[in-house]
Design an enzyme around this catalytic site. Structure first.
Site, PDB file in Angstrom:
ATOM      1  N   LYS A   1      -3.881  -5.141  -6.937  1.00 51.44           N
ATOM      2  CA  LYS A   1      -3.595  -5.610  -5.575  1.00 51.44           C
ATOM      3  C   LYS A   1      -3.859  -4.499  -4.564  1.00 51.44           C
ATOM      4  O   LYS A   1      -4.445  -4.730  -3.497  1.00 51.44           O
ATOM      5  CB  LYS A   1      -2.141  -6.079  -5.479  1.00 51.44           C
ATOM      6  CG  LYS A   1      -1.823  -7.297  -6.324  1.00 51.44           C
ATOM      7  CD  LYS A   1      -0.319  -7.473  -6.490  1.00 51.44           C
ATOM      8  CE  LYS A   1      -0.022  -8.440  -7.632  1.00 51.44           C
ATOM      9  NZ  LYS A   1       1.384  -8.387  -8.059  1.00 51.44           N
TER      10      LYS A   1
ATOM     11  N   THR B   1      -0.693  -4.910 -12.699  1.00 51.76           N
ATOM     12  CA  THR B   1      -1.445  -5.742 -11.754  1.00 51.76           C
ATOM     13  C   THR B   1      -1.254  -5.253 -10.322  1.00 51.76           C
ATOM     14  O   THR B   1      -2.083  -5.522  -9.463  1.00 51.76           O
ATOM     15  CB  THR B   1      -1.034  -7.227 -11.842  1.00 51.76           C
ATOM     16  OG1 THR B   1       0.388  -7.334 -11.704  1.00 51.76           O
ATOM     17  CG2 THR B   1      -1.462  -7.821 -13.175  1.00 51.76           C
TER      18      THR B   1
ATOM     19  N   LYS C   1       7.297  -1.095  -8.130  1.00 56.74           N
ATOM     20  CA  LYS C   1       7.219  -1.781  -9.422  1.00 56.74           C
ATOM     21  C   LYS C   1       8.597  -1.699 -10.057  1.00 56.74           C
ATOM     22  O   LYS C   1       9.485  -1.011  -9.561  1.00 56.74           O
ATOM     23  CB  LYS C   1       6.161  -1.159 -10.332  1.00 56.74           C
ATOM     24  CG  LYS C   1       6.306   0.338 -10.549  1.00 56.74           C
ATOM     25  CD  LYS C   1       5.149   0.878 -11.376  1.00 56.74           C
ATOM     26  CE  LYS C   1       3.867   0.945 -10.560  1.00 56.74           C
ATOM     27  NZ  LYS C   1       2.727   0.313 -11.197  1.00 56.74           N
ATOM     28  N   ARG C   2       8.788  -2.418 -11.139  1.00 59.23           N
ATOM     29  CA  ARG C   2      10.049  -2.356 -11.872  1.00 59.23           C
ATOM     30  C   ARG C   2      10.391  -0.905 -12.206  1.00 59.23           C
ATOM     31  O   ARG C   2       9.513  -0.125 -12.585  1.00 59.23           O
ATOM     32  CB  ARG C   2       9.896  -3.191 -13.148  1.00 59.23           C
ATOM     33  CG  ARG C   2      11.100  -3.278 -14.036  1.00 59.23           C
ATOM     34  CD  ARG C   2      10.913  -4.397 -15.057  1.00 59.23           C
ATOM     35  NE  ARG C   2       9.630  -4.306 -15.736  1.00 59.23           N
ATOM     36  CZ  ARG C   2       9.452  -3.727 -16.926  1.00 59.23           C
ATOM     37  NH1 ARG C   2      10.472  -3.160 -17.532  1.00 59.23           N
ATOM     38  NH2 ARG C   2       8.268  -3.723 -17.491  1.00 59.23           N
TER      39      ARG C   2
ATOM     40  N   HIS D   1       2.289  -8.466 -24.004  1.00 54.74           N
ATOM     41  CA  HIS D   1       2.329  -7.735 -22.735  1.00 54.74           C
ATOM     42  C   HIS D   1       2.976  -6.368 -22.847  1.00 54.74           C
ATOM     43  O   HIS D   1       3.286  -5.768 -21.819  1.00 54.74           O
ATOM     44  CB  HIS D   1       3.092  -8.538 -21.679  1.00 54.74           C
ATOM     45  CG  HIS D   1       2.346  -9.712 -21.139  1.00 54.74           C
ATOM     46  ND1 HIS D   1       1.392  -9.602 -20.146  1.00 54.74           N
ATOM     47  CD2 HIS D   1       2.406 -11.023 -21.451  1.00 54.74           C
ATOM     48  CE1 HIS D   1       0.910 -10.797 -19.863  1.00 54.74           C
ATOM     49  NE2 HIS D   1       1.504 -11.678 -20.638  1.00 54.74           N
TER      50      HIS D   1
ATOM     51  N   LYS E   1       7.237   4.095 -16.440  1.00 52.76           N
ATOM     52  CA  LYS E   1       6.446   3.982 -15.213  1.00 52.76           C
ATOM     53  C   LYS E   1       6.541   5.255 -14.363  1.00 52.76           C
ATOM     54  O   LYS E   1       5.797   5.433 -13.419  1.00 52.76           O
ATOM     55  CB  LYS E   1       6.878   2.749 -14.409  1.00 52.76           C
ATOM     56  CG  LYS E   1       6.568   1.435 -15.144  1.00 52.76           C
ATOM     57  CD  LYS E   1       7.034   0.221 -14.362  1.00 52.76           C
ATOM     58  CE  LYS E   1       6.799  -1.074 -15.121  1.00 52.76           C
ATOM     59  NZ  LYS E   1       5.377  -1.447 -15.222  1.00 52.76           N
TER      60      LYS E   1
END
Length: 836
Positions: free
Chosen positions: A680, A676, A568-569, A377, A574
């Site tokens: 969504k 993911t 998100k985290r 991952h 990111k």
């Protein structure tokens, strides 16, 4: 003392277990609800707590789930079918009530029946705690996988850890993240079923001993260990209206002797419960901070505890049904390792087969290497787990013996394939040599598995060409891609009831189990009546989201504005930092009067930073400080609002993704494995602004460039830019970025906190910034201008929104699980038995 001895009469308790099927009509459900509320819970008309009506309804539904779970399990046993076991240190399940009602097919009837009793289902649903069993995308993906496996009627059993506390509950104080314990089990968990009769014993410490068995064969056993009990708790995982209810088995750690009476009588009260506390610590907290040696030890204990208990459980069931004949074990079982966390399973299965079942090495390895499958991952080398050999020697000495042997035999194979290439052997060794040798867990997973998969096309390609290139060259047949997905049951049918109703009215209900059906919505993207209804539903969802933001953040969002969301985290790759630089740019434009054709925008950012991740916490602080300045500046008014949502969680995302207009998926290209959240948002009609990274690439392929805002360097360009990267030169030649950096460097957002953001400024301006924030700023700003322009044309934006939903069919975990099954697992769907 064993309280779970077998009955003298070993005949099944048929008369106790064969009961008439429970009714699914609303009258029967209400009757059971009343019984649980009044008798089991002992409440009456004076009860004014939402917890007890919630618990009564949950127990009512749990009965029906348990009924189906037993039938499903019995069907698997009767068929003696091949099974998959999904081992994951995280399962981010969220709330269970709504999902159970939807999948059982009783949502509307139960809602109405409760309403007739004067009970608001939405209100009592809020009494359910989000299960604290996961952190982010990895755990939520595992939860979606289990949902799809049950819907596809695949015999898949999940194995995880029953954490007493979740990762943490996030509060924001003066802009800083503050971590509080997330005691989600404080009021118990009505959905779980304790199974103490299947308790397993897990060893730690001690040493390995050679001995001769009764036949004179040399054997090894693990002795003088400090053992812990693993007690299983089962959670039902219902398929969508098909009678199948699979199982998620979670392990709780307990001491073998809870209380040392001798120590207590001697006055050593602390020591008398020391063993109990040490054992229970294993399953106390999700993801202990492993910055310390104690944290590393606890983390490794968790990983081995999961692997050992789960494999013992599978072998227990196998021996019960097949005695000790392991000749067909690999034909009937496979283990999917969700990232490197459960990789101890490779060595542990070898140990159990050799030390406990007395198979020889070759027999045990033949089984192990044909039952283990590994999902990677991450593309971040630093995220590939490595554990010190000394820690293994102290904690898991028998595991270390086996890992050394696996590595020696593997390196012999490497040497045979590439004679004389010592450098390649060094690179590929499971043991990384050095002053403090390390066990490379990802390498152990690859060597011990028959399948290795990435989770998006780009991710899998980069694994093969970069991170695991040596292994790919040795075993290309092992490697494959399985692009992630999400379950449309929770992430559209349940969380977006307005959209569900519109889609069902328009194209029917098949999309709930066949998401490709959404393509039919393309024909309605130019239908004015359909578009009007679509906009009304989106507006209602935005109003619900705005209410949550105001309640949790104290910031009022205008529902006519563009809702721009990144949740998100919190991690540098990111690039929440790039997002907030754009926000500062918008603020600067407003202050300079550059507001012609302005698009009002509400920016929502949310996510947790790991407790030991200082830079991520600084980014949270910056977001909050910028928000504070903007939201309190009367000159800004409704042109721009910014909020940081505390304690981001599954139940919050169920409100966020239906109400989002613009989905921020802006990671540095080549760093995000899949993502993911992007799926969504897309499924619920948000338009993506993103880089060519992870699953964004496949989202773009499905929806087309006209309905996606693309920006930034590609993964290949990122690698080229790194050489000679000069962010200061970029800043000097980009007036907008120069203004943003000037505001930061002059402390405009931290006037009473001098030096607060020095580390952030230094990271942006460093030529060694691996995330290339400055390099992508201009492209990001330009793409955001295009998004703002598109949003002003509401007819155009609505079409884009519809086409994003219509194009999301690929991103269902139903498709992902079919691919896992076709290429890796080879399971036959099993229909549950019609009776107990």
């Amino acid at each position: 003392m064993n309280n779970f001895k077998p009955l003298r009469n070993s005949q099944p308790l048929v008369e106790l277990t064969e009961l008439p099927a429970l009714g699914m009509d609303s009258d029967t459900i209400v009757a059971d609800f009343r019984r649980y509320f009044s008798h089991t819970l002992g409440r009456d008309k004076r009860c004014n707590s939402t917890h007890y009506p919630y618990a009564a309804l949950a127990l009512t539904l749990r009965d029906r789930l348990m009924e189906r779970m037993k039938k499903t399990r019995h069907a698997y046993e009767e068929k003696d079918c091949r099974r998959a076991h999904y081992l994951s240190l995280e399962f981010l399940m969220g709330r269970a009530l709504g999902n159970a009602m939807l999948n059982l097919g009783i949502n509307d009837g139960t809602t109405k029946a409760l309403f007739d009793l004067g009970i608001d289902l939405e209100e009592i649903s809020e009494a359910e705690q989000d299960a604290g069993l996961g952190n982010g995308g990895l755990g939520r993906l595992a939860a979606c996988f289990l949902d799809s496996c049950a819907t596809l009627q695949l015999p898949v059993l999940g194995y995880g850890i029953r954490y007493e506390y979740g990762m943490f509950r996030q509060k924001i104080e003066n802009g800083h993240q503050v971590e509080e314990p997330d005691h989600w089990l404080r009021d118990g968990n009505v959905w779980e079923l304790e199974r103490p009769e299947f308790t397993q014993r897990v060893q730690f410490g001690g040493r390995s001993e050679l001995y001769n068995d009764a036949d004179g064969k040399l054997r090894v056993r693990w002795i003088d260990s400090h053992d812990v009990l693993a007690i299983p708790y089962d959670l039902p995982i219902p398929g969508y209206r098909n009678g199948t209810v699979n199982t998620l088995r979670l392990w709780k750690a307990a001491a073998t002797d809870e209380f040392d009476l001798e120590e207590f009588n001697a006055g050593s009260y602390t020591e008398s419960v020391a063993a109990k506390n040490a054992a229970e610590n294993i399953t106390m907290v999700l993801y202990p901070n492993d910055a310390s040696e104690n944290g590393k030890t606890l983390r490794l204990r968790q990983q081995y505890f999961l692997a050992a208990a789960s494999l013992q459980d599978v072998l227990r069931r196998w021996i019960r049904d097949h005695n000790k004949d392991f000749s067909r074990f690999a034909d009937k079982n496979c283990f999917q390792l969700n990232d490197t966390h459960p990789t101890c399973a490779v060595a542990e299965l070898m140990r159990q087969l050799m030390d406990e079942q007395f198979l020889n090495w070759d027999e045990a390895w033949q089984i192990t290497s044909h039952t283990m499958a590994y999902t990677n991952h991450t593309l971040l080398p630093e995220a590939l787990e490595k554990w010190p050999v000394r820690l293994f020697r102290q904690l898991l000495p028998r595991m270390l013996d086996i890992i050394f042997e696996i590595n020696a035999r593997f390196l012999a194979e490497v040497a045979q394939h590439w004679p004389g290439d010592g450098e390649r052997q060094r690179r590929m060794s499971i043991i990384e040599e050095g002053a403090d040798p390390q066990v490379r867990m990802a390498y152990l997973a690859i060597v011990g598995s028959y399948s290795v998969n990435g989770v998006a096309e780009l991710h899998s390609k980069l694994l093969q060409e970069g991170l695991f290139r040596d292994f790919y060259e040795l075993w290309p047949e092992k490697f494959n891609n399985k692009t992630n997905g999400v379950t449309q049951r929770r992430w559209m049918a349940w969380c977006n009831p307005g959209l569900r109703a519109l889609v069902c009215d328009t194209i029917g209900e098949r999309w709930v189990t066949d998401l490709a059906e959404l393509r039919k919505l393309t024909d309605h993207a130019n239908d004015d009546n359909f578009c009007d209804r679509w906009r009304q539903i989106k507006h209602a969802n935005k109003a619900r989201l705005a209410a949550m933001v105001e309640a949790d953040c104290g910031v009022a969002f205008n529902t006519d504005a563009l809702f721009d969301v990144q949740v998100k985290r919190i991690h540098e790759y990111k690039r929440q930092l790039l997002n907030i630089l754009h926000v500062i740019h918008l603020y600067n434009r407003i202050k300079r009067g550059d507001t012609e054709n302005w698009t009002p925008r509400c920016v929502l950012i949310g996510g947790k930073a790991a407790p030991g991740y200082a830079m991520a916490k600084q980014i949270i602080k910056l977001v909050n400080n910028v928000a504070n300045v903007i939201n309190n500046d009367p000159a800004i008014r409704d042109k721009l609002k910014v909020a940081f949502l505390p304690n981001y969680r599954v139940s919050a995302m169920e409100v966020i993704c239906p109400g989002t207009d613009l989905s921020e998926q802006i990671s540095t290209a080549g760093k995000e494995a899949s993502g993911t959240g992007n799926m969504k948002f897309m499924m619920n009609g948000a338009v993506t602004i993103g880089t060519l990274d992870g699953a964004n690439i496949e989202i773009l392929e499905e929806v087309g460039h006209d309905n996606f805002f693309l920006f930034g360097l590609t993964a290949t360009e990122v690698e080229h830019v790194r050489d000679g990267y000069d962010p200061q030169a970029i800043i000097d030649t980009d007036e907008d970025l120069r203004r943003v950096m000037h505001l930061l460097s002059q402390g405009h957002f931290n006037q009473c906190e001098p030096g607060q953001f020095t580390d952030i400024i230094n990271s942006i301006t460093s030529p060694h910034d691996p995330w290339l924030v400055a390099a992508d700023f201009r492209s990001f700003v330009d793409a955001q201008r295009l998004a703002a322009e598109a949003y002003r044309d509401q007819e155009r934006w609505t079409r884009m929104s519809i086409l994003n939903t219509a194009s999301s069919g690929k991103f269902s975990t139903d498709r992902t699980m079919r691919e896992y099954n076709a290429d890796i697992w080879g399971l036959d769907p099993i229909v549950p038995l019609s009776s107990s």
